[in-house]
Write a protein that holds these residues in place. Structure first.
Motif, short mmCIF file in Angstrom:
data_model
loop_
_atom_site.label_atom_id
_atom_site.label_comp_id
_atom_site.label_asym_id
_atom_site.label_seq_id
_atom_site.Cartn_x
_atom_site.Cartn_y
_atom_site.Cartn_z
N ASP A 30 0.82 -1.21 0.00
CA ASP A 30 0.00 0.00 0.00
C ASP A 30 0.86 1.26 0.00
OD1 ASP A 30 -2.40 -1.34 -0.12
OD2 ASP A 30 -2.75 -1.30 2.05
N ASP A 31 1.98 1.21 0.69
CA ASP A 31 2.91 2.35 0.69
C ASP A 31 3.54 2.51 -0.69
OD1 ASP A 31 4.18 4.52 1.89
OD2 ASP A 31 5.91 3.33 2.51
N VAL A 32 3.81 1.40 -1.38
CA VAL A 32 4.26 1.48 -2.77
C VAL A 32 3.22 2.21 -3.61
CG1 VAL A 32 4.72 0.11 -4.86
CG2 VAL A 32 5.74 -0.56 -2.68
N GLY A 33 1.95 1.92 -3.36
CA GLY A 33 0.88 2.61 -4.07
C GLY A 33 0.93 4.12 -3.86
N GLN A 34 1.26 4.53 -2.64
CA GLN A 34 1.40 5.96 -2.38
C GLN A 34 2.57 6.55 -3.16
OE1 GLN A 34 -0.91 7.68 -0.58
NE2 GLN A 34 -1.95 5.69 -0.52
N LEU A 35 3.66 5.80 -3.23
CA LEU A 35 4.82 6.26 -4.01
C LEU A 35 4.46 6.40 -5.48
CD1 LEU A 35 8.44 4.78 -3.75
CD2 LEU A 35 7.42 5.46 -5.92
N LEU A 36 3.84 5.37 -6.05
CA LEU A 36 3.49 5.40 -7.47
C LEU A 36 2.46 6.49 -7.77
CD1 LEU A 36 3.32 1.56 -8.23
CD2 LEU A 36 5.21 3.14 -8.70
N SER A 37 1.54 6.70 -6.85
CA SER A 37 0.55 7.77 -7.02
C SER A 37 1.23 9.14 -7.00
CB SER A 37 -0.52 7.69 -5.93
OG SER A 37 -1.24 6.48 -6.00
N TRP A 38 2.19 9.28 -6.08
CA TRP A 38 2.95 10.54 -6.04
C TRP A 38 3.69 10.74 -7.37
CZ3 TRP A 38 8.14 11.07 -6.88
CH2 TRP A 38 8.64 12.37 -6.75
N ALA A 39 4.30 9.68 -7.90
CA ALA A 39 5.05 9.79 -9.16
C ALA A 39 4.13 10.20 -10.30
CB ALA A 39 5.73 8.47 -9.47
N ALA A 40 2.93 9.62 -10.36
CA ALA A 40 1.98 9.98 -11.41
C ALA A 40 1.55 11.44 -11.28
CB ALA A 40 0.76 9.06 -11.36
N THR A 41 1.28 11.87 -10.07
CA THR A 41 0.88 13.26 -9.85
C THR A 41 2.02 14.21 -10.22
OG1 THR A 41 -0.61 12.61 -8.06
CG2 THR A 41 0.09 14.91 -8.11
N TYR A 42 3.25 13.84 -9.85
CA TYR A 42 4.39 14.69 -10.19
C TYR A 42 4.55 14.81 -11.71
CZ TYR A 42 9.16 16.31 -10.78
OH TYR A 42 10.27 17.02 -11.17
N LEU A 43 4.48 13.69 -12.42
CA LEU A 43 4.64 13.72 -13.88
C LEU A 43 3.51 14.50 -14.54
CD1 LEU A 43 5.85 10.06 -14.46
CD2 LEU A 43 7.17 12.14 -14.89
N GLN A 44 2.30 14.37 -14.03
CA GLN A 44 1.18 15.12 -14.60
C GLN A 44 1.38 16.62 -14.39
OE1 GLN A 44 -1.92 13.22 -12.38
NE2 GLN A 44 -2.15 11.52 -13.81
N SER A 45 1.94 17.00 -13.25
CA SER A 45 2.20 18.41 -12.99
C SER A 45 3.27 18.97 -13.91
CB SER A 45 2.59 18.62 -11.53
OG SER A 45 3.89 18.12 -11.28
N GLN A 46 4.24 18.12 -14.27
CA GLN A 46 5.31 18.55 -15.16
C GLN A 46 4.85 18.68 -16.60
OE1 GLN A 46 8.59 19.36 -13.86
NE2 GLN A 46 7.15 19.25 -12.14
N SER A 47 3.86 17.88 -16.98
CA SER A 47 3.38 17.92 -18.37
C SER A 47 2.26 18.93 -18.58
CB SER A 47 2.89 16.54 -18.79
OG SER A 47 1.82 16.10 -17.97
N SER A 48 1.66 19.42 -17.47
CA SER A 48 0.58 20.38 -17.59
C SER A 48 1.14 21.77 -17.90
CB SER A 48 -0.23 20.44 -16.29
OG SER A 48 -0.77 19.18 -15.98
N PRO A 49 0.48 22.52 -18.75
CA PRO A 49 0.93 23.88 -19.04
C PRO A 49 0.86 24.75 -17.79
CG PRO A 49 -1.23 23.50 -19.99
CD PRO A 49 -0.74 22.18 -19.49
N ALA A 50 1.82 25.66 -17.67
CA ALA A 50 1.83 26.54 -16.49
C ALA A 50 0.58 27.38 -16.47
CB ALA A 50 3.09 27.42 -16.53
#
Length: 324
Positions: free
Chosen positions: A303-323
């Motif tokens: 479950d903690d791995v899930g939190q890590l992977l969810s954080w990674a997805a959120t981080y990547l989505q923030s990087q790909s979203s226009p400012a």
């Protein structure tokens, strides 16, 4: 304490540390400790919890071609009484689905048969390696490495002649080119392990195979120089990756962590940019000490791995979203 990964040694803070059973003391974790007795001396290994190393993880995710490679049992799924009952934790399934369009490749590298892992989490874009790297499953096709194929018959003969001690709760899993003897359900797992090894080792040697320990299992494998480390290396080369996060929880995952360290060093020596982080998944029981020595950061459960992977997805989505 190694500093090759760029991790800063954290000052010991008992109020925010995990105890040797991996239990949380506060919500935000900073380090993990595991103790081991050697020649009557007490040794301590520390590793940072991933939530306190997001800058390190972000450095990997910023690379142009990123891969996330993970073990399955004990990493994405919780342990079950029988191997057939294992399912991916919902938080991990959801996070991986979010990650797939954001990274170059997501791969599963398991001790299970490759098509078994595929059936448990079927996604067309995922790369599957099974039997500790001895086979792969891509585009609906199972491929057993040529080095392992000649050992299918000796393994079959061994299993035919296998006469295990009558211990309630133990069973054999035949995976074509490897096999596992499970004893998690035994009343006394330590005693069961010793008795199984005593029966298995002479038979394994008679057929020229290898015997290796795992988390409440004994693994029977062919004597070929392929493992999760070689599988990880193949994934890096095949997908031209320059950033990798590897996640694993068991003795067999250490070869992949060591491979990632080696690739990181070789790229650095060649003046090439490569980022890699190994995540050791720690359990309340059964986590090998060597795992903490090989990994860079830790997670505390699937479950903690899930939190890590969810954080990674959120981080990547923030990087790909226009400012904004």
């Amino acid at each position: 304490m190694r500093n090759a990964t760029g991790l800063r040694q954290l000052r010991r803070k008992p109020e925010v540390m995990l105890n040797c059973r991996g239990q949380r003391r506060v919500r935000t974790l900073h380090t993990h400790q595991l103790f081991e007795h050697k020649t009557s001396r007490l040794f301590m290994i520390e590793r940072t919890h991933w939530a306190s190393a997001t800058t390190l993880l972000a450095d990997v995710l910023k690379m142009p071609r990123v891969g996330i490679v993970s073990d399955f049992d004990g990493t994405l799924s919780s342990f079950t009484a029988r191997a057939d009952d294992a399912v991916i934790a919902p938080v991990n399934a959801q996070a991986i689905d979010a990650l797939l369009p954001l990274i170059t490749v997501f791969a599963l590298v398991s001790g299970r048969a490759a098509d078994d892992v595929y059936q448990r989490f079927n996604r067309p874009s995922i790369v599957y390696y099974g039997n500790h790297g001895l086979e792969s499953f891509r585009d609906g096709k199972l491929d057993v490495t040529p080095q392992a194929q000649p050992w299918e018959l000796p393994l079959k003969q061994l299993l035919t002649n296998l006469d295990l001690p009558p211990i309630p709760g133990i069973y054999v899993e035949n995976k074509r080119v490897t096999a596992s003897v499970h004893y998690r359900q035994a009343e006394n797992p330590g005693m069961a392990s010793s008795q199984i090894e005593h029966h298995l080792r002479p038979l394994v040697e008679r057929y020229g195979l290898l015997l290796a320990p795992g988390n409440h299992i004994w693994e029977i494998r062919p004597p070929v120089l392929l493992n999760k480390g070689s599988a990880l290396h193949s994934i890096i080369l095949h997908s031209s990756l320059d950033g990798v996060i590897f996640l694993g929880d068991d003795e067999t995952d250490i070869t992949a962590m060591q491979m990632l360290t080696s690739v990181r060093a070789s790229y650095q020596s060649a003046g090439r940019d490569f980022k890699g982080v190994s995540v050791g998944v720690i359990h309340t029981e059964g986590s090998p000490t060597k795992l903490l020595d090989a990994c860079d950061v830790v997670a505390n459960s699937p479950d903690d791995v899930g939190q890590l992977l969810s954080w990674a997805a959120t981080y990547l989505q923030s990087q790909s979203s226009p400012a904004g």
